[in-house]
Design an enzyme around this catalytic site. Structure first.
Site, PDB file in Angstrom:
ATOM      1  N   HIS A  25       0.934  -1.300  -0.017  1.00 30.34           N
ATOM      2  CA  HIS A  25      -0.101  -0.027   0.005  1.00 30.34           C
ATOM      3  C   HIS A  25       0.832   1.223  -0.054  1.00 30.34           C
ATOM      4  CE1 HIS A  25       0.058  -0.225   4.558  1.00 30.34           C
ATOM      5  NE2 HIS A  25       0.381   1.105   4.325  1.00 30.34           N
ATOM      6  N   ASP A  59       0.207  -7.340   1.397  1.00 31.00           N
ATOM      7  CA  ASP A  59       0.536  -6.082   1.414  1.00 31.00           C
ATOM      8  C   ASP A  59       2.199  -5.905   1.704  1.00 31.00           C
ATOM      9  OD1 ASP A  59       0.555  -3.494   1.639  1.00 31.00           O
ATOM     10  OD2 ASP A  59      -0.772  -3.511   3.675  1.00 31.00           O
ATOM     11  N   SER A  74       4.342   2.722   7.759  1.00 27.29           N
ATOM     12  CA  SER A  74       4.179   1.420   7.050  1.00 27.29           C
ATOM     13  C   SER A  74       5.456   1.063   6.031  1.00 27.29           C
ATOM     14  CB  SER A  74       2.964   1.685   6.006  1.00 27.29           C
ATOM     15  OG  SER A  74       1.830   1.327   6.610  1.00 27.29           O
TER      16      SER A  74
END
Length: 511
Positions: A96, A127, A206
Site C-alpha cells: 500500500h 501487503d 508502514s
C-alpha cells in the site's frame, strides 16, 4: 477467502464496507519526502553501522482511475512510507506504500539526494512489495537486514520508520501482545497471520522493519484505532513466503482451498454426521467455484486431517508451536503444490489429493490497485464488470447506500448456491444522455442477464454479442425484476462516434 478460511474469510471482502472493521487503519502513507537502503553482504545491522542505515523513506506519487467515469484519471497524490534494505539490492516495504505509483523516490539515510526507484514485485494479498533504485549506486554500502524468527509473546521489539511529523528516523519500543490471524485491510479480503504490538505504528511507519536482536521480525503495516497503542506487523513466515514466491521472477499469489466450513463442537452434530467418538473435524458447507477444492471436496464432507495435521472441531490444528486455523497450512504453500485432505464422506474415509490453485473471480471482490477499470460504451450506455471498486462509487458506506439491485447481486446472489460462483457480472452503470438512448426505460445500475437472447457472463461476451448482432433492435434483459431495455441498432451505430466526441472519451472500451 484466503487459504481455507471459514465464514470470517469468506466474507472478509464485506468487512471493508464498515461491518465492524472500521477500527483498523493502514499505518503508512503520510505526506512528505522519502528514503531507501542498500545491498552488501548480509550482516546483522547492529554489528556494522547500525539499524538506521538500512531503513529508508519512500515517497510515492500515485494516480488512480475513476470507476464512475473509467476513461478519466484522477490527480496525482503524494504520500510517504518506510522501507528497509534486503538482499539483492532491493528494498522491502508495504504494497500500500507503492500502489498505483506513477513516480517513486527513495531517500537513503544521511543522503539528501533523492533517487528514482521502481516497483519490482508487489503482493496486494499480503501487503508486501520489493522496490529497486534505478541507480545501482544509490544504496552504496548500505547493509541489508536479515529476517529472523517469529518473536514469542511478551518479547521486546522495536519499530523503525519515518512517520509523519518529522524528517528523522523514529524508533518506538514495545512488546508482542498477540499472535493471530487478522484481515489485511489493503486487499480487504485476505486473512493471514499477524503480530500485535504496543510499539507505536503511525502513519508513515508502514513498510518499516520491526526488529529484535538486530534481526527483522516483521514489517509494520496497520493499526487498530479502537485500541490504545495497538499496532500490527507482518510476521517472518509471511515475508519468507513472499520472497520464495518471487524467486522465479514473478509473484503468483496465495493459493485458495476454497471452502467455507462449520464447526463440529456439538456432539449431536458429530453423531449425525456419522463420526466416531474419537473423531474431530469440520463440515464443508460451501465450495467456491474455480478454487482448489472445486471438484475434490463436497458439501457435507467432514474434514478430518490436512497434510497430516488433525483438524479439531473448531477448525484449528496444532502445528507444534501453537494452535492455528488449519487455513494457515494452505497459506504456507505455493500455488501448484499438492495438498492432502482426509474427509469423512457418506460413511467412509476418503483421501483427496490435489494441486493448489488461485481463486476464480477474486480480483472483482478486492480493492483494486495498479490496474485500470475495464469498460465499454455503446450508444451512450456505460457497461462495466460488477466489482468492489464499482460498489465503492456509492461512497465509503456503500453497504448501506448502494442501489439495492447492485448490492444484492454483489453480496447475496453469489452465496445462494452451495457452490459459490464469483464469475463476472456485467452492470449497465449509467448513460451519457443522447437522443438514441433518451427513451431507454432502464439505464442505471442494472445487472445484465441477457442481450439479444444470449446469456452474458463477461464484458467481452457483451461486446461480442452487441457487435455481432445484425437485427433491427438490441434487447437487453436485466436481472432485477426481469426488466427489459431496447435500443435501435442502426441509430446507435451511427451515433457512437458522436457520443464519444461529445463527452471527451478517447476510446469506447478498455479490456
Amino acid at each position: 477467502m484466503k487459504g481455507s478460511r471459514t465464514r470470517r474469510a469468506a466474507t472478509a471482502w464485506i468487512a471493508l464496507a464498515g461491518l465492524g472493521l472500521g477500527w483498523l487503519a493502514l499505518a503508512g502513507l503520510g505526506l512528505g519526502a522519502l528514503v531507501l537502503g542498500g545491498a552488501a553482504a548480509p550482516v546483522r545491522a547492529q554489528e556494522s553501522v547500525g539499524l538506521e542505515a538500512s531503513v529508508v523513506r519512500i515517497v510515492n506519487y500515485s494516480q488512480r482511475y475513476s470507476w464512475h467515469s473509467p476513461w478519466d484519471v484522477g490527480g496525482v497524490s503524494e504520500a510517504s512510507g518506510s522501507g528497509f534494505v534486503v538482499e539483492g539490492g532491493m528494498i522491502m516495504t508495504n504494497a500500500h506504500v507503492v500502489s498505483d505509483s506513477r513516480h517513486l523516490l527513495i531517500l537513503v539515510h544521511n543522503d539528501p539526494q533523492p533517487y528514482e526507484a521502481e516497483v519490482v514485485h508487489v503482493a496486494h494479498d499480503c501487503d508486501l512489495a520489493l522496490v529497486r533504485p534505478l541507480d545501482p549506486e544509490a544504496l552504496g554500502s548500505v547493509p541489508p537486514l536479515l529476517i529472523g524468527d517469529l518473536p514469542e509473546l511478551g518479547a521486546a521489539v522495536e519499530t523503525l520508520g519515518y512517520p509523519v511529523g518529522g524528517d528523522r528516523l523514529s524508533s518506538t519500543r514495545g512488546v508482542v501482545s498477540r499472535i493471530e490471524e487478522q484481515l489485511f485491510l489493503h486487499s480487504g479480503m485476505d486473512v493471514h497471520l499477524t503480530v500485535q504490538t504496543d510499539a507505536a505504528i503511525n502513519p508513515g511507519n508502514s513498510g518499516g522493519p520491526v526488529v529484535k536482536d538486530g534481526l527483522v521480525v516483521g514489517v509494520a503495516f496497520q493499526a487498530n484505532l479502537g485500541l490504545e497503542g495497538a499496532g500490527y506487523f507482518i510476521p517472518p513466515e509471511v515475508i519468507a513466503r513472499f520472497l520464495e514466491d518471487v524467486e522465479d521472477g514473478r509473484y503468483d499469489g496465495y493459493p485458495e482451498l476454497g471452502v467455507d466450513y462449520e464447526a463440529m463442537e456439538n456432539p449431536s452434530a458429530r453423531h449425525h454426521a456419522g463420526l466416531r467418538e474419537q473423531d474431530t473435524g469440520v463440515r464443508v458447507r460451501r465450495v467456491y467455484k474455480g478454487t482448489s477444492a472445486d471438484g475434490h471436496l463436497r458439501i457435507g464432507d467432514v474434514i478430518l486431517n490436512v497434510n497430516g495435521y488433525r483438524v479439531a472441531n473448531d477448525g484449528t490444528i496444532d502445528d507444534g508451536e501453537r494452535r492455528i486455523d488449519f487455513g494457515l497450512l494452505i497459506d504456507r504453500r505455493q500455488i501448484g503444490e499438492r495438498v492432502s485432505v482426509r474427509v469423512h464422506r457418506d460413511g467412509e474415509r476418503v483421501v483427496e489429493e490435489f494441486d493448489l490453485t488461485g481463486s476464480h473471480g477474486r480480483h472483482l471482490r478486492e480493492h483494486a490497485y495498479d490496474r485500470s477499470p475495464r469498460y465499454f460504451v455503446y450508444g451512450g450506455l456505460l457497461f462495466m464488470p460488477l466489482s468492489l471498486e464499482l460498489m465503492k462509487t456509492f461512497g465509503g458506506d456503500w453497504y448501506y447506500t448502494a442501489r439495492n439491485e447492485m448490492r444484492t447481486e454483489f453480496l447475496v446472489e453469489p452465496l445462494k448456491d452451495e457452490v459459490v460462483d464469483f464469475s463476472e457480472r456485467v452492470v449497465l452503470l449509467r448513460r451519457l444522455r443522447h437522443p438514441v438512448n433518451a427513451d431507454m426505460a432502464w439505464f442505471r445500475y442494472q445487472v445484465v442477464d441477457q442481450v439479444n437472447g444470449k446469456p452474458i457472463e463477461s464484458l467481452e461476451q457483451l461486446i461480442e454479442t452487441l457487435e455481432g448482432h445484425d437485427g433491427d433492435f438490441h434487447v437487453l434483459e436485466f436481472h432485477h425484476q426481469r426488466r427489459v431495455g431496447v435500443l435501435d441498432r442502426k441509430r446507435v451505430e451511427e451515433a457512437n462516434a458522436e457520443i464519444l466526441e461529445r463527452y471527451g472519451i478517447a476510446k469506447d472500451r478498455r479490456l
